[in-house]
Design an enzyme around this catalytic site. Structure first.
Site, PDB file in Angstrom:
ATOM      1  N   CYS A  47       0.912  -1.119   0.086  1.00 21.73           N
ATOM      2  CA  CYS A  47      -0.159   0.034  -0.048  1.00 21.73           C
ATOM      3  C   CYS A  47       1.004   1.504  -0.058  1.00 21.73           C
ATOM      4  O   CYS A  47       0.538   2.287  -0.707  1.00 21.73           O
ATOM      5  CB  CYS A  47      -0.920   0.223   1.358  1.00 21.73           C
ATOM      6  SG  CYS A  47      -1.781  -1.486   1.488  1.00 21.73           S
TER       7      CYS A  47
ATOM      8  N   ASP B 280     -26.069   5.039  26.822  1.00 24.57           N
ATOM      9  CA  ASP B 280     -27.109   5.852  26.126  1.00 24.57           C
ATOM     10  C   ASP B 280     -27.729   4.781  24.845  1.00 24.57           C
ATOM     11  O   ASP B 280     -27.097   4.017  24.789  1.00 24.57           O
ATOM     12  CB  ASP B 280     -26.276   7.035  25.469  1.00 24.57           C
ATOM     13  CG  ASP B 280     -27.114   7.394  24.423  1.00 24.57           C
ATOM     14  OD1 ASP B 280     -28.225   7.892  24.693  1.00 24.57           O
ATOM     15  OD2 ASP B 280     -26.471   7.636  23.067  1.00 24.57           O
TER      16      ASP B 280
END
Lengths: 725, 60
Positions: free
Chosen positions: A34, A439
């Site tokens: 890469c 949450d």
């Protein structure tokens, strides 16, 4: 992207000679291949003079001749190569940290050089003392040691002296106080001994101590810097730009930090709103779940207020900015945050707690040794030498490494498990937790809602899929994969309404109830049947079907909650969403303690109430409405999709769609906490063995060197066990 | 023991050279990207094509 210009000037630096430099945060780089692909690809662009990818923090640095290319072209090129790139502001707070790191490394290098050379001389003296060294040679060796040690201590010891000085000025004691006193006395005594032509000098002990302690400090700093760099990368990859409308009507994409109040910003359907502002024109629906936890979309039109972090669902909007990046956020949230931070500073980290116990103990022992020998009839000179030997041998070398070494290894393990920590002592706090407050929206559930087409007929599914393909609405994405069978023709999207087309001469529509011409009675009946869900409608000719849009739980939410409970933690849910929506999730997870429709203030109040009961709370949340609660909790975590302010308030960020890192973090933290305690005990055992020898007056520099390096290595090896939970 | 008067400065000098080399390599950015350096060492495309062929064993 691509149709409009991007203004990147605020990211570009002038490097002289008409050269320009810019940094990019890059996503998706995994291997040497890469790296080469990127560097070669970008390097072949005309005008580029230098490309370098930093693999450690995934940043691409590009230099080019001014005017030779458009920097936005680099981003397109990187994207064409199959990676994501985002402009990255190199001049942020990180540079200060990088400077501190290289400063520490330089001091460490000097200390290492000095320690090696003094040890060379010291070993000769120890050997010579046992055989035939002449006093003149020994004095010469001690003198050379002094010449190396003094400048080294002045330079490499600086961080410890400064920190000890600051602590004393604040009338407190940290670990650096006994360190500073210990090395100063050791060097002063050694100098004195040298001029007295004595057999022993402790220059090697003093310098070696500095070397070990600097190693610990450097590791600790490096760990913090590395996780911070990753977090900053993630933040800049999340597209913090807005499209500003110039007075002449043209549109330019600029970073949010370059937007000022009063600017007008274009927000396309499906885009996240980047600023706080008032809608100037357009009508749409806005998903506020990131801000309030409310999952039902809210209708907005000209004159309505919209907040940064909300998602524009159906129609394009023009927004007049009232607060930009600097002043962004509802004031109230910021105020609550500040209060929460102020309330939290009372906690003392484990290392400082150990120091405050340790320093007085050691100094008393040394003083008593001095008095004891004096009373026993030794001269004051000999008594002082023995007392200082006690200080040297107890100098908290192992203690200084005990906690940072574990922190480094443990945060490395958490990093591999997909969790980035912002604060070093978060590991300790995480280990102490006994209650977890979640949450709901975006934390227990996936951040974006999905349309659930399971109850449609096969044919209807296919049509809905085709219609969804013509839409930019975020909800359409989950339906697009269903496209099958004959495709409708003449597809057209009506902003704020839906998509329409014709199939076999029959009109088909996908969108809101009004758009599909649903009767009020049918609508009420459907809404009653799908309590808690918002609905999307599909009309084929005269047939009408409702598609519920629901928040999907994170794939491993139930598993995670069960695993946390198995670890003896109490689970609660606090959500800003409506009760039916929360109740459904809570019952699916088997959580009995839940509250719905909770405001940010109420969330803090609940956390404070839990604290008052003596509980230590781990808060996991993502929304803007969670930020104050995240700051108020004993320790807090956020998913990577969370609002900026919440990530900043949280002690850690976990990556990916899974909730699993929360469990792993807790397991790793417990293990790390145990090892920290174990390491402190190792240091205590070492001292109880070494101190009597020192008090008895048998410590020579050789024994001190062996004891110190031995205990440091032992503690470091023990810390390596923190790699696995 | 007079040899010590030469050997000790020589030892110190060697140490100092090592220290200076480290500080220089740090300043020139060789420690900025340790993970990348570990991968870059595997690349041999920085050699020009003809030199890669010349280095084949048995060519001499």
């Amino acid at each position: 992207m691509g149709v409009h210009e991007r203004d990147l000037t605020s990211f570009i630096t002038d490097i002289g000679d008409a050269g320009r430099h810019m940094d990019f945060a890059v996503e998706g780089v995994r291997c040497a291949g890469c790296m080469r692909k990127l560097e070669e690809g970008v390097g072949k662009m005309p005008g580029v003079t230098r490309v370098r990818l930093n693999f450690t923090n995934r940043r691409l640095a590009v230099e080019w001749r001014d005017g030779a290319l458009d920097p936005a072209g680099i981003i397109d090129k990187v994207e064409a190569l199959g990676y994501q790139a985002r402009p990255f502001d190199a001049a942020s707070a990180e540079t200060a940290e990088a400077k501190e790191a290289s400063d520490l490394l330089r001091r460490l290098a000097v200390a290492a050089f000095a320690a090696m050379n003094i040890m060379l001389l010291s070993v000769s003296v120890w050997w010579g003392n046992a055989s035939d060294i002449t006093p003149e040679t020994r004095d010469l060796f001690h003198l050379i040691s002094a010449l190396i040690a003094l400048p080294t201590l002045a330079y490499s010891g600086q961080p410890f002296y400064l920190s000890a000085f600051r602590a004393i000025r604040k009338r407190s004691v940290n670990m650096d106080v006994p360190i500073a006193i210990g090395i100063t006395l050791a060097v002063a005594m050694s100098l004195f001994q040298t001029f007295q032509h004595a057999e022993h000098a402790y220059f090697d002990s003093a310098v070696m101590l500095i070397f070990f302690l600097l190693t610990g400090r450097y590791l600790e700093q490096n760990m913090r810097r590395r996780t911070r760099a990753q977090a900053v990368n993630l933040a800049s990859l999340r597209a913090d730009s807005a499209r500003r409308i110039r007075p002449d009507g043209s549109v330019v994409e600029v970073p949010v930090s370059a937007i000022d109040p009063g600017d007008r910003v274009a927000v396309a359907a499906g885009e996240r709103i980047a600023v706080d502002g008032v809608v100037a024109s357009g009508t749409s629906e806005v998903d506020c779940s990131m801000v309030t936890g409310e999952t039902m979309p809210m209708k907005v039109e000209a004159g309505d207020m919209v907040y940064a972090g909300t998602l524009n669902l159906s129609g394009p909007l023009t927004v007049t900015v009232t607060a930009a990046a600097k002043g962004m956020l509802i004031d109230e949230v910021q105020k609550l945050l500040d209060n929460a931070y102020a309330a939290k500073t009372g906690r003392v980290a484990l290392a400082d707690k150990a120091a405050s116990l340790y320093a007085p103990l050691v100094h008393t022992a040394a003083a008593l040794t001095f008095l004891g020998w004096l009373l026993a009839g030794a001269g004051w000179e000999q008594s002082l030498v023995i007392a200082i030997a006690v200080l040297i041998i107890t100098c908290p070398c192992a203690l200084g490494l005990a906690i940072p070494a574990v922190q480094v290894v443990s945060s490395g393990a958490m990093f591999r498990a997909g969790l980035l920590l912002n604060a070093g002592d978060a590991i300790e706090r995480l280990a102490e937790v006994d209650t977890v407050v979640f949450d709901k929206t975006g934390t227990l559930t996936l951040p974006s809602p999905l349309a659930d087409a399971a109850m449609l007929t096969e044919r209807a599914k296919g049509i809905a899929g085709h219609l969804a393909r013509a839409s930019r609405h975020p909800l359409a994405a989950s339906l697009q994969a269903l496209a099958a069978g004959p495709a409708p023709e003449g597809l057209r999207e009506t902003p704020g309404g839906g998509v329409s087309g014709t199939l076999d001469g029959v009109e088909v529509r996908l969108g809101s109830a009004d758009f599909c011409g649903v009767s009020v009675a049918a609508r009420q009946a459907a809404e009653a049947g799908h309590a808690g869900d918002s609905l999307v409608w599909l009309r084929t000719g005269d047939e009408i079907a409702a598609i519920p849009v629901r928040q999907h739980m994170r794939p491993d939410a139930a598993e995670t909650v069960a695993a946390l409970r198995a670890r003896g933690l109490v689970i609660e849910i606090l959500s800003g969403d409506r009760a039916p929506a929360v109740a459904e999730i809570a019952s699916a997870l088997g959580v009995d303690d839940w509250q719905a429709g909770v405001t940010p203030q109420a969330k803090i109040a609940r956390i404070e109430a839990l604290k008052a009961e003596g509980r230590r709370v781990l808060m996991v949340g993502d929304g803007l409405n969670d930020a104050p609660a995240l700051a108020a909790a004993h320790v807090s975590l956020s998913p990577v999709t969370a609002a900026h302010i919440s990530q900043a308030a949280a002690d850690g960020v976990f990556l990916g769609n899974a909730l699993r890192p929360v469990v792993e973090a807790h397991a790793l933290a417990r293990k790390a906490r145990g090892l920290m305690g174990g390491n402190l005990w190792l240091a205590v055992i070492y001292n109880t063995l070494a101190v009597p020898i020192a008090i008895a007056g048998f410590v020579t520099p050789l024994i001190a060197a062996l004891a110190m390096s031995g205990s440091s290595v032992l503690v470091t090896l023990n810390a390596l066990r923190a790699r696995r939970a | 023991m007079n040899i010590l008067l030469i050997l000790i400065p020589v030892a110190l000098l060697l140490g100092l050279i090592g220290l200076a080399a480290f500080l220089w390599s740090m300043k020139s950015g060789q420690f900025d990207d340790l993970d990348g350096a570990a991968l870059r060492v595997l690349e041999d495309d920085d050699l020009p094509d003809e030199s890669r062929q010349e280095k084949r064993p048995g060519d001499e």
